[in-house]
Scaffold this motif. Structure first.
Motif, short mmCIF file in Angstrom:
data_model
loop_
_atom_site.label_atom_id
_atom_site.label_comp_id
_atom_site.label_asym_id
_atom_site.label_seq_id
_atom_site.Cartn_x
_atom_site.Cartn_y
_atom_site.Cartn_z
N CYS A 145 -9.90 -3.60 5.32
CA CYS A 145 -8.73 -4.38 4.91
C CYS A 145 -9.10 -5.86 4.92
O CYS A 145 -9.47 -6.41 5.97
CB CYS A 145 -7.57 -4.10 5.86
N GLN A 216 -1.70 -2.95 7.46
CA GLN A 216 -3.10 -2.91 7.04
C GLN A 216 -3.50 -1.62 6.31
O GLN A 216 -4.67 -1.44 5.99
CB GLN A 216 -4.04 -3.18 8.23
N HIS A 218 -2.54 -1.49 3.39
CA HIS A 218 -2.87 -2.17 2.12
C HIS A 218 -4.34 -2.63 2.17
O HIS A 218 -4.90 -2.81 3.24
CB HIS A 218 -1.95 -3.38 1.92
N ASP A 219 -4.91 -2.85 0.98
CA ASP A 219 -6.32 -3.24 0.94
C ASP A 219 -6.52 -4.73 1.14
O ASP A 219 -7.58 -5.17 1.58
CB ASP A 219 -6.94 -2.81 -0.40
#
Lengths: 350, 350
Positions: A145, A216, A218-219
């Motif tokens: 991330c 986190q 999400h990228d």
């Protein structure tokens, strides 16, 4: 229930004092019906705030009968509700509207407001109210991330706008990016985040870390900065977020012609080279944390002056400089996306 | 009413966890009657805490019938009252004693404690409870008031002790010096100060500045530091105090063999040279802020090892190093006093 918002900026309809109102209009304009400022009645909102082409100033809530939410659109230092706004807030409550506030002075702690709200069964939403007691532990950050953080040379120079624009630009390219608000306006826009300047000092970094850990999956996380690392009043909040979010890279935000420190106009802001150095050193204690781009706010200068300034700063710092309002965000998004891809590749190559 | 204190350290009688208790005994020992820890009953307090030669551990309040104050002698991270201590605190209240606590978890917010205290008409004193809403403004610092600040490479390495020793040493020389506490233990000892780690983040620097402005009729202010500028959990508090107190010079405190960050033992503390550089840069944005001496805490090493370490650090940093417990404080006080006199002379020479 969808929000149908009237924004209150009575007597303070300028982009600086009404920053909260402006940003809600910019990023949640579809939920906004009108802006209340009796001193500007009938004018287009954009004539004073620079945003809100389709909105008009009204002088009374009766002019927006469908509204269900009153949003207080300013965030003055000290955070008190102006005395002259009390009747408007009470009227909103009487009409059955919820009231959203980002002030330090909580409207839900005000007996008169609280009693009225309880009678009308409406909500008083204090965005800054929180009960954070997390201590930062640096555990379990997800390896893949990517965390990017906006820092600035002063307060109110465009860190939130830059963060949202980077996020939206990455999303447009299909990247799974998430904006992480750390202040009241961002929270009103995004619906997540914590008001870091209102957290108990011991827990600022912990609250920031909690927000990162929660998001986190999400990228890419784009973490909004607050204040400035050299601001004598607010640097603690700035550093708490920097250390709590443990970013891989920074975007440095500044406003052209902003020379003195907000609220402390007897003090000069140090040069950008110094701001960059201090942020990279303080952010880079445990892993590299370079400033990779500059987000320039050129609202006080002409297009020509902005171009000249941009070239000057690009030369001085050796970094790409982008004015997201004049140039669009793509130059900035390019830099962030490329840095992230290189970072990922370096990790994979081990 | 004079305080006649029993300190509570039940089950935690070691110098680290019971830091608060140790410091109260060291600097307000004349007010302390005994220390409660049933697991150590009958032993001299000094056998566990390293201070309190004339004091004994007791197992029950009934063994100190003259006591009028129960002081909670530990400050654990997170700041909760251990469940097993509740009966002791309730017994103290029933006996008509005041209770003093520095925990984040306020005893006065605990319904059972508060009800009992109200019935017995005793005070529950939460040293960390505060309502600070001052914003730092950098106004009216007195020109001739010299401000010196203790910073450290980690939590609990001796910043408070160093501050008190410098203050007392200056006073012994006839200098009008004042210790400014910024944490719960210092406040319990000195009776002034604000608990900066418990202040709302926006107001840390403002609270520190307020403390300085209130006390700057003294010629020297010795401002206690907190945490460390690199501590990922607490650096915000550290920087808020550094920027709020705007010191003219720093004393760097560290503990020999302390290699990992307190609470984050998977992370190494950066070298002293780095800690010094970051403090000087962050403290020195608007006026010079040199580290002028090192206060070494050698409790984990032999006298011989301490001497060797001292020579090593003196060579590495080019600064005088002093272990106030082994060597006494005079070397440190010499450096501070001389620097202050040179600073005053430079100002007068203009």
């Amino acid at each position: 229930m969808d929000r149908k918002i009237v924004i209150l900026t009575e007597g303070h309809s300028n982009p600086h004092t009404a920053k909260t109102g402006c940003c809600v209009i910019r990023y949640r304009g579809d939920e906004v019906l009108a802006v209340i400022d009796s001193t500007q009645e009938g004018k287009p909102v954009s004539s004073c705030l620079g945003v809100g082409e389709d909105l008009l100033f009204i002088s009374s809530l009766s002019q927006a009968p469908q509204a269900n939410t009153l949003l207080i659109g300013i965030a003055p230092p000290g955070g008190k509700v102006p005395e002259s706004w009390r009747p408007i807030i009470l009227e909103a409550i009487e009409k059955g509207m919820n009231v959203v506030s980002g002030l330090h002075d909580f409207i839900s702690d005000d007996t008169e407001f609280a009693d009225a709200a309880s009678q009308q069964e409406v909500e008083l939403i204090d965005v800054r109210k929180n009960n954070m007691t997390e201590i930062a532990r640096r555990p379990g950050f997800r390896e893949d991330c990517f965390r990017i953080h906006t820092v600035g040379h002063d307060c109110s120079v465009g860190k939130m706008v830059t963060s949202v624009e980077i996020t939206n630009g990455l999303k447009d390219r299909g990247v799974d990016a998430q904006f992480l608000p750390t202040g009241q306006t961002g929270i009103m826009i995004e619906g997540i985040g914590y008001p870091m300047d209102r957290v108990i000092a011991d827990f600022i970094s912990g609250a920031t870390e909690k927000l990162v850990l929660e998001q986190q999956h999400h990228d890419v996380l784009v973490i909004e900065g607050q204040g400035s690392i050299v601001h004598p009043s607010y640097s603690a909040v700035t550093l708490g977020i920097l250390h709590g979010s443990f970013p891989h890279a920074l975007v440095l935000c500044y406003e052209v012609l902003r020379d003195t420190i907000t609220g402390l106009e007897h003090m000069n802001i140090p040069p950008l080279t110094k701001i960059r150095e201090l942020n990279e050193m303080m952010g880079g204690v445990f892993q590299p944390c370079p400033v990779i781009a500059v987000s320039m706010n050129g609202r006080r200068v002409s297009a020509e002056e902005a171009e000249e300034e941009k070239r000057r700063v690009e030369g001085e710092l050796g970094l790409p400089v982008c004015d997201v309002f004049r140039d669009g965000r793509e130059k900035l998004v390019d830099v962030v996306d490329q840095f992230r891809l290189d970072w990922l590749k370096k990790k994979q190559d081990g």
